[in-house]
Design a protein around this motif. Structure first.
Motif, PDB file in Angstrom:
ATOM      1  N   SER A  20      39.015  10.602 -28.896  1.00  0.00           N
ATOM      2  CA  SER A  20      38.475  11.439 -27.819  1.00  0.00           C
ATOM      3  C   SER A  20      36.957  11.526 -27.904  1.00  0.00           C
ATOM      4  CB  SER A  20      39.108  12.828 -27.909  1.00  0.00           C
ATOM      5  OG  SER A  20      38.352  13.743 -27.142  1.00  0.00           O
ATOM      6  N   THR A  68      35.511   8.214 -26.940  1.00  0.00           N
ATOM      7  CA  THR A  68      35.633   8.016 -25.498  1.00  0.00           C
ATOM      8  C   THR A  68      34.589   8.826 -24.755  1.00  0.00           C
ATOM      9  OG1 THR A  68      37.995   7.709 -25.805  1.00  0.00           O
ATOM     10  CG2 THR A  68      37.227   8.108 -23.565  1.00  0.00           C
ATOM     11  N   GLN A  69      34.401  10.029 -25.251  1.00  0.00           N
ATOM     12  CA  GLN A  69      33.376  10.863 -24.631  1.00  0.00           C
ATOM     13  C   GLN A  69      32.008  10.209 -24.748  1.00  0.00           C
ATOM     14  OE1 GLN A  69      33.251  14.846 -26.151  1.00  0.00           O
ATOM     15  NE2 GLN A  69      31.342  15.328 -25.089  1.00  0.00           N
ATOM     16  N   LYS A  80      31.452   7.126 -24.895  1.00  0.00           N
ATOM     17  CA  LYS A  80      31.428   6.018 -23.945  1.00  0.00           C
ATOM     18  C   LYS A  80      31.107   6.523 -22.540  1.00  0.00           C
ATOM     19  CE  LYS A  80      34.496   2.494 -22.031  1.00  0.00           C
ATOM     20  NZ  LYS A  80      35.806   1.834 -22.175  1.00  0.00           N
ATOM     21  N   GLU A  81      31.760   7.606 -22.166  1.00  0.00           N
ATOM     22  CA  GLU A  81      31.512   8.158 -20.839  1.00  0.00           C
ATOM     23  C   GLU A  81      30.047   8.585 -20.702  1.00  0.00           C
ATOM     24  OE1 GLU A  81      33.447   8.057 -18.217  1.00  0.00           O
ATOM     25  OE2 GLU A  81      34.807   6.921 -19.511  1.00  0.00           O
ATOM     26  N   LEU A  82      29.557   9.202 -21.755  1.00  0.00           N
ATOM     27  CA  LEU A  82      28.159   9.636 -21.713  1.00  0.00           C
ATOM     28  C   LEU A  82      27.234   8.442 -21.599  1.00  0.00           C
ATOM     29  CD1 LEU A  82      28.440  12.404 -24.427  1.00  0.00           C
ATOM     30  CD2 LEU A  82      27.782  12.766 -22.046  1.00  0.00           C
ATOM     31  N   LYS A 138      27.953   5.713 -20.133  1.00  0.00           N
ATOM     32  CA  LYS A 138      28.026   5.274 -18.739  1.00  0.00           C
ATOM     33  C   LYS A 138      27.131   6.142 -17.860  1.00  0.00           C
ATOM     34  CE  LYS A 138      32.600   3.133 -18.655  1.00  0.00           C
ATOM     35  NZ  LYS A 138      33.991   3.227 -18.155  1.00  0.00           N
ATOM     36  N   GLN A 139      27.188   7.453 -18.141  1.00  0.00           N
ATOM     37  CA  GLN A 139      26.308   8.340 -17.378  1.00  0.00           C
ATOM     38  C   GLN A 139      24.853   7.966 -17.588  1.00  0.00           C
ATOM     39  OE1 GLN A 139      27.004  12.593 -17.641  1.00  0.00           O
ATOM     40  NE2 GLN A 139      29.154  12.236 -18.183  1.00  0.00           N
ATOM     41  N   SER A 164      28.072  13.136 -30.142  1.00  0.00           N
ATOM     42  CA  SER A 164      29.462  12.726 -30.089  1.00  0.00           C
ATOM     43  C   SER A 164      29.811  11.803 -31.235  1.00  0.00           C
ATOM     44  CB  SER A 164      29.712  12.035 -28.747  1.00  0.00           C
ATOM     45  OG  SER A 164      31.079  11.984 -28.470  1.00  0.00           O
ATOM     46  N   GLU A 194      27.185  -2.286 -17.871  1.00  0.00           N
ATOM     47  CA  GLU A 194      28.413  -1.721 -18.405  1.00  0.00           C
ATOM     48  C   GLU A 194      29.013  -2.650 -19.442  1.00  0.00           C
ATOM     49  OE1 GLU A 194      32.678  -0.063 -16.804  1.00  0.00           O
ATOM     50  OE2 GLU A 194      31.023  -0.401 -15.444  1.00  0.00           O
ATOM     51  N   GLU A 207      29.584  -1.764 -23.234  1.00  0.00           N
ATOM     52  CA  GLU A 207      30.911  -1.759 -23.820  1.00  0.00           C
ATOM     53  C   GLU A 207      31.040  -2.774 -24.932  1.00  0.00           C
ATOM     54  OE1 GLU A 207      33.398  -0.083 -20.019  1.00  0.00           O
ATOM     55  OE2 GLU A 207      33.690  -2.129 -20.699  1.00  0.00           O
TER      56      GLU A 207
END
Length: 366
Positions: free
Chosen positions: A8, A11-12, A14-16, A18-19, A43, A283, A287
């Motif tokens: 988690s 993943t967070q 990763k999302e950040l 992306k942001q 994170s 991206e 990644e």
DNA sequence: CGAATTTGACCTGC
DNA sequence: GCAGGTCAAATTCG
């Protein structure tokens, strides 16, 4: 399950990331980007803390130590480096230094300096470098220069770089970077902007940075010493003011590829930022490098993508005809992935000269 | 005069 | 033992 929390957290992150990607456009505020970076680091710090303290089957201490090396300010408190109590100060320093030598992330930029043309490239990479050594390298006709961040003592920045003129092609300089800058430096932003925009800001054209002057000084001296060829010295002068060159970037430590990310300037302009393909490139970059590099040891390394990255020259070339490409190698991959058979390096090889007509829009390549 | 560079000595890893 | 990398005193630069 602790592993779930770990995933988690990652993943967070990763999302950040992306942001953060979405905030790379110049119109976005620096504050927002800084905030996102802080959150990303936080994170991962959390995740690493879990791996270090609780995780039974996860990271080895060396791995955490390695990651801590990448984020010394962030991870200083969790790095298990405390076994030097009975060593004197000098020994501690040396142990530290030589441990770094092995674990610090490392990547190389190859700077091609065409005659009558020019590019500072990594010679003016936005950081202030201080030369601390020079060494004749066996089999190389040119000495290698060793530089470290000027703010090493002031801010504890451990970034270093090595500058080596290519043997077979003296117009190429290989600049090997080690470590990630932890110093805060104003010029860094300016260079990032310059690298990402089509036109260099007036300030960049008006005055040479001190670092550039130092390099120029060094290069000219070296050139004069080696062949006493004044014409070539003039060419070296010109390349600092001139216009065209090629730049290749390759990592040598896949394990540490995330360190490319914070120092790599994506060639975005405000219009390109809205380009879907460009975003997908980033991206993919994030990644495969920023995320994937964090731990092939606990994230499945079952990637079959090529690790060759490049940027469409139509997007990337600035008015100087400067092309950047990013090239990762798998030199250390076998240490991490037992069966790297599906990971293909560029068949063209490391000395591949960038082909401006290559259809990089084909994202399958990534 | 402070900061940067030079350069020989020293240290570590292989 | 050798080669690469770093240290640090001496020197140079701005």
């Amino acid at each position: 399950m602790e592993q779930m929390v770990l995933i988690s957290e990652l993943t967070q992150g990763k999302e950040l990331a992306k942001q953060l990607r979405n905030h790379l456009k110049p119109s976005s505020s620096k504050e927002k980007r800084d905030l996102l970076i802080q959150q990303i680091l936080g994170s991962y710090e959390k995740a690493l803390s879990m791996l270090n303290c609780g995780g039974g089957g996860g990271a080895s201490s060396s791995m955490v130590d390695e990651l801590a090396d990448h984020f010394p300010s962030t991870f200083a408190n969790i790095s298990p480096r405390s076994d030097t109590s009975d060593l004197d100060y000098k020994d501690q320093c040396h142990k530290h230094v030589y441990k770094k030598r092995k674990t610090m992330p490392r990547w190389t930029e190859q700077v091609k300096v065409c005659s009558g043309t020019g590019l500072e490239g990594p010679l003016d990479d936005g950081y202030c470098w201080r030369k601390y050594g020079q060494k004749d390298i066996l089999g190389a006709s040119f000495p290698r220069g060793y530089y470290r961040c000027t703010h090493r003592h002031a801010q504890g920045c451990l970034a270093t770089k090595q500058v080596q003129r290519s043997d077979e092609n003296p117009s190429i300089f290989e600049v090997t970077y080690r470590g990630r800058h932890t110093c805060s430096q104003n010029s860094q932003l300016a260079v990032a902007v310059r690298a990402s925009s089509s036109v260099p800001p007036p300030a960049a054209a008006a005055g040479m940075s001190k670092e550039k002057r130092n390099h120029q000084h060094y290069l000219i001296k070296q050139q004069e010493h080696e062949d006493q060829n004044q014409k070539q010295s003039q060419e070296l002068m010109m390349f600092s003011f001139g216009s065209a060159a090629g730049l290749k970037v390759k990592t040598e430590d896949l394990d540490n590829r995330e360190d490319i990310f914070p120092s790599f300037s994506f060639p975005l302009t405000s219009t390109e930022a809205d380009n879907v393909e460009e975003n997908m490139f980033i991206e993919s970059f994030i990644e495969n490098n920023f995320m994937g590099s964090f731990s092939p040891k606990f994230i499945s390394p079952a990637t079959s993508e090529s690790n060759y990255f490049s940027v469409s020259p139509s997007h990337n070339m600035n008015n100087f005809g400067l092309g950047h490409s990013v090239h990762t190698t798998e030199s250390d991959l076998t240490e991490i992935i037992s069966a790297p058979n599906s990971v293909t390096n560029s068949p063209i090889g490391e000395d591949f000269d960038f082909d401006p007509n290559f259809p990089f829009d084909n994202l399958e390549f990534f």
